[in-house]
Design an enzyme around this catalytic site. Sequence first.
Site, PDB file in Angstrom:
ATOM      1  N   HIS A   1     -10.819 -48.993   2.029  1.00  0.00           N
ATOM      2  CA  HIS A   1      -9.731 -49.699   2.718  1.00  0.00           C
ATOM      3  C   HIS A   1     -10.128 -51.167   2.828  1.00  0.00           C
ATOM      4  O   HIS A   1     -10.579 -51.641   3.854  1.00  0.00           O
ATOM      5  CB  HIS A   1      -9.484 -49.090   4.108  1.00  0.00           C
ATOM      6  CG  HIS A   1      -8.526 -49.900   4.923  1.00  0.00           C
ATOM      7  ND1 HIS A   1      -7.190 -50.005   4.629  1.00  0.00           N
ATOM      8  CD2 HIS A   1      -8.714 -50.682   6.016  1.00  0.00           C
ATOM      9  CE1 HIS A   1      -6.606 -50.815   5.496  1.00  0.00           C
ATOM     10  NE2 HIS A   1      -7.506 -51.235   6.363  1.00  0.00           N
TER      11      HIS A   1
ATOM     12  N   ASP B   1      -2.376 -47.934   3.393  1.00  0.00           N
ATOM     13  CA  ASP B   1      -2.391 -48.459   2.022  1.00  0.00           C
ATOM     14  C   ASP B   1      -1.433 -47.652   1.143  1.00  0.00           C
ATOM     15  O   ASP B   1      -0.703 -48.190   0.313  1.00  0.00           O
ATOM     16  CB  ASP B   1      -3.821 -48.396   1.468  1.00  0.00           C
ATOM     17  CG  ASP B   1      -4.803 -49.007   2.443  1.00  0.00           C
ATOM     18  OD1 ASP B   1      -4.737 -50.221   2.652  1.00  0.00           O
ATOM     19  OD2 ASP B   1      -5.617 -48.263   3.031  1.00  0.00           O
TER      20      ASP B   1
HETATM   21  P1  NAX Z   1      -7.334 -54.682  19.211  1.00  0.00           P
HETATM   22  O1  NAX Z   1      -8.390 -55.720  19.276  1.00  0.00           O
HETATM   23  O2  NAX Z   1      -5.973 -54.999  19.725  1.00  0.00           O
HETATM   24  O3  NAX Z   1      -7.843 -53.400  20.006  1.00  0.00           O
HETATM   25  C1  NAX Z   1      -9.106 -52.874  19.831  1.00  0.00           C
HETATM   26  C2  NAX Z   1      -9.491 -52.294  21.160  1.00  0.00           C
HETATM   27  O4  NAX Z   1     -10.717 -51.594  20.960  1.00  0.00           O
HETATM   28  C3  NAX Z   1      -9.733 -53.328  22.249  1.00  0.00           C
HETATM   29  O5  NAX Z   1      -8.932 -53.019  23.385  1.00  0.00           O
HETATM   30  C4  NAX Z   1     -11.226 -53.199  22.546  1.00  0.00           C
HETATM   31  O6  NAX Z   1     -11.515 -53.405  23.919  1.00  0.00           O
HETATM   32  C5  NAX Z   1     -11.478 -51.772  22.119  1.00  0.00           C
HETATM   33  N1  NAX Z   1     -12.880 -51.466  21.826  1.00  0.00           N
HETATM   34  C6  NAX Z   1     -13.832 -52.273  21.294  1.00  0.00           C
HETATM   35  N2  NAX Z   1     -15.003 -51.634  21.233  1.00  0.00           N
HETATM   36  C7  NAX Z   1     -14.790 -50.391  21.731  1.00  0.00           C
HETATM   37  C8  NAX Z   1     -15.627 -49.283  21.936  1.00  0.00           C
HETATM   38  N3  NAX Z   1     -16.920 -49.328  21.654  1.00  0.00           N
HETATM   39  N4  NAX Z   1     -15.089 -48.166  22.474  1.00  0.00           N
HETATM   40  C9  NAX Z   1     -13.791 -48.124  22.800  1.00  0.00           C
HETATM   41  N5  NAX Z   1     -12.943 -49.156  22.630  1.00  0.00           N
HETATM   42  C10 NAX Z   1     -13.448 -50.275  22.106  1.00  0.00           C
HETATM   43  O7  NAX Z   1      -7.283 -54.162  17.701  1.00  0.00           O
HETATM   44  P2  NAX Z   1      -6.160 -53.304  16.968  1.00  0.00           P
HETATM   45  O8  NAX Z   1      -5.153 -54.227  16.398  1.00  0.00           O
HETATM   46  O9  NAX Z   1      -5.709 -52.208  17.854  1.00  0.00           O
HETATM   47  O10 NAX Z   1      -7.019 -52.733  15.737  1.00  0.00           O
HETATM   48  C11 NAX Z   1      -8.059 -51.789  15.933  1.00  0.00           C
HETATM   49  C12 NAX Z   1      -8.842 -51.584  14.643  1.00  0.00           C
HETATM   50  O11 NAX Z   1      -8.022 -51.092  13.606  1.00  0.00           O
HETATM   51  C13 NAX Z   1      -9.470 -52.857  14.086  1.00  0.00           C
HETATM   52  O12 NAX Z   1     -10.788 -52.560  13.680  1.00  0.00           O
HETATM   53  C14 NAX Z   1      -8.634 -53.154  12.872  1.00  0.00           C
HETATM   54  O13 NAX Z   1      -9.332 -53.897  11.906  1.00  0.00           O
HETATM   55  C15 NAX Z   1      -8.326 -51.762  12.397  1.00  0.00           C
HETATM   56  N6  NAX Z   1      -7.219 -51.597  11.457  1.00  0.00           N
HETATM   57  C16 NAX Z   1      -7.323 -50.614  10.532  1.00  0.00           C
HETATM   58  C17 NAX Z   1      -6.312 -50.324   9.638  1.00  0.00           C
HETATM   59  C18 NAX Z   1      -6.446 -49.223   8.643  1.00  0.00           C
HETATM   60  O14 NAX Z   1      -5.518 -49.037   7.867  1.00  0.00           O
HETATM   61  N7  NAX Z   1      -7.541 -48.479   8.587  1.00  0.00           N
HETATM   62  C19 NAX Z   1      -5.071 -51.150   9.621  1.00  0.00           C
HETATM   63  C20 NAX Z   1      -4.829 -51.901  10.903  1.00  0.00           C
HETATM   64  C21 NAX Z   1      -6.061 -52.474  11.537  1.00  0.00           C
HETATM   65  O15 NAX Z   1      -6.396 -53.661  10.869  1.00  0.00           O
END
Ligand code: NAX
Length: 333
Positions: A193, A165
Amino acid sequence: MSSHTQSLDPIKIAVTGAAGNISYSLLWRIAAGEVFGPQQPVQLQLLEIEKAQQAARGVEMELLDSAFPLLANVQVTTDPREAFDDVSAAFLVGAQPRTKGMERADLLTANAAIFSEQGAALNEVARRDVRVVVVGNPANTNALIASANAPDIDPRQFTALMRLDHNRTVSQLSSKLQLPVTDFAQIAVWGNHSASQFPDISYATAGDKKVSELVDAQWVEDYLIPTVAKRGAEIIEVRGSSSAASAAAASIDHMRDWVHGVEDAQQWRTAGVYSDGSYGIEEGLFVGFPTRAVAGRWEIVPDLELSPAQQARIQASVDELKAEREMVADLLK
Ligand code: NAX
């Protein structure tokens, strides 16, 4: 120089959600030395859920194929206790991402269980000085849950990623004023966020000028604040999937600054940190504040004067954090 390099022991770094989009960018930059420095070998401990184990192994194979001089080892596991064993830093990226039409409340409950389990595992096996950044959304409340379940680790070792952000705010100003991003200082994003966040340029400078004298207040209100606050949704709309490389870049920035510090006192950063009650924000919430990275810690910038308009915007976002906390109250010990 090189004999000294080789004598450093690797530090252990956990990354969760290792097979996901953000990690596919993040892991390469950690392994290249962009966070812990060009002398520091790292051992990557990757956590993934069962159904993504094979994909995580593919990520491991590609990391090894990159032949990074600083990459001592890679491990993939489904067990948080193995992933967090003795780690100096943890990037908690893995979560269920928000899909089109999903309410924030659904996201909260889906992810709360993950972060309580991971907080407890960190408490059991991580180093006491572990630095944790929660990226998985809702990041601030997930950080709160993880920290609450890790009573033996100082809550200031837990943070929520709000650097994206912050970087988005800097980037918008840079485009508007046609100045390099490095010209800007004293910028911060208060709150959650989420769309309620408050990108605040009241104190911002560009070189020796005040940004508020260079841009129109109406532009800030009508364009800058909503554009930054809704940028995540805009990226999904335009790119077809959520911000990944920019989120990884922000995670790198956050952890690098936390570890190494930022010398220039005017160079504030935004981090979602444990509130110590500063600015009347309830103690114990994890909130985006203007911060400085000093001596390996995030310090909240003190003694800023807030106008009633600033206070109202901050309060609205803090109220949302309180409501989120309410929804996960049973997971907070
Ligand atoms: P993806 O869906 O590509 O990857 C997430 C991965 O986490 C998947 O491979 C899934 O199998 C794994 N996962 C799910 N539960 C798990 C657990 N209990 N233990 C270990 N791994 C687990 O998502 P991605 O684009 O990489 O985003 C990840 C997270 O970042 C999401 O929650 C997203 O909303 C968040 N974000 C946060 C941002 C921020 O600024 N704070 C910005 C970007 C993003 O939106």
